[in-house]
Write a protein that holds these residues in place. Sequence first.
Motif, PDB file in Angstrom:
ATOM      1  N   SER A  92       0.897  -1.321  -0.094  1.00 52.96           N
ATOM      2  CA  SER A  92       0.082   0.098   0.124  1.00 52.96           C
ATOM      3  C   SER A  92       0.714   1.278   0.154  1.00 52.96           C
ATOM      4  N   GLN A  93       0.205   2.322  -0.445  1.00 47.43           N
ATOM      5  CA  GLN A  93       1.005   3.724  -0.170  1.00 47.43           C
ATOM      6  C   GLN A  93       1.368   4.058   1.226  1.00 47.43           C
ATOM      7  N   GLU A  94       0.567   3.677   2.070  1.00 48.29           N
ATOM      8  CA  GLU A  94       1.274   3.961   3.445  1.00 48.29           C
ATOM      9  C   GLU A  94       2.075   3.136   4.091  1.00 48.29           C
ATOM     10  N   SER A  95       2.346   2.089   3.423  1.00 49.44           N
ATOM     11  CA  SER A  95       3.469   1.242   3.977  1.00 49.44           C
ATOM     12  C   SER A  95       4.644   1.776   3.659  1.00 49.44           C
ATOM     13  N   ASN A  96       5.659   1.412   4.471  1.00 53.71           N
ATOM     14  CA  ASN A  96       7.156   1.827   4.410  1.00 53.71           C
ATOM     15  C   ASN A  96       7.961   0.362   3.984  1.00 53.71           C
ATOM     16  N   ILE A  97       7.321  -0.649   4.222  1.00 55.46           N
ATOM     17  CA  ILE A  97       7.983  -1.978   4.292  1.00 55.46           C
ATOM     18  C   ILE A  97       7.946  -2.356   2.530  1.00 55.46           C
ATOM     19  N   ILE A  98       9.176  -2.657   2.260  1.00 52.88           N
ATOM     20  CA  ILE A  98       9.606  -2.822   0.630  1.00 52.88           C
ATOM     21  C   ILE A  98       9.785  -4.404   0.815  1.00 52.88           C
ATOM     22  N   HIS A  99       9.000  -5.029  -0.150  1.00 51.53           N
ATOM     23  CA  HIS A  99       9.196  -6.551  -0.573  1.00 51.53           C
ATOM     24  C   HIS A  99       9.806  -6.997  -1.650  1.00 51.53           C
ATOM     25  N   GLU A 100      10.672  -8.044  -1.479  1.00 54.01           N
ATOM     26  CA  GLU A 100      11.360  -8.580  -3.018  1.00 54.01           C
ATOM     27  C   GLU A 100      10.055  -9.339  -3.576  1.00 54.01           C
ATOM     28  N   LEU A 101      10.169  -9.118  -5.118  1.00 56.15           N
ATOM     29  CA  LEU A 101       9.250  -9.763  -5.758  1.00 56.15           C
ATOM     30  C   LEU A 101       9.591 -11.151  -6.054  1.00 56.15           C
TER      31      LEU A 101
END
Length: 81
Positions: free
Chosen positions: A7-16
């Motif tokens: 989501s745009q609010e999230s700061n968590i980045i995930h590997e695809l």
Amino acid sequence: MKIFKISQESNIIHELTVTNFENLTHKREPYFIKEEKMKYYAVCPSCNNPIQIINLYPQKKLEMKSLNHYMQNITVKILKI
């Protein structure tokens, strides 16, 4: 780019990866949308805009997963999650 956010609010980045994407989205809308064929969406960590995931499930070993920015009205759905 091989990373995404939920989501745009999230700061968590995930590997695809298929596993990450399926586990985080639970294979539900607005991330999985069936049109003529299945389409997959997430949020770009850099610009916070919607992205479409291409070749999430590659048919051939040479096909690579990729991400394209998506400029249609999926933003509203992703923002609310």
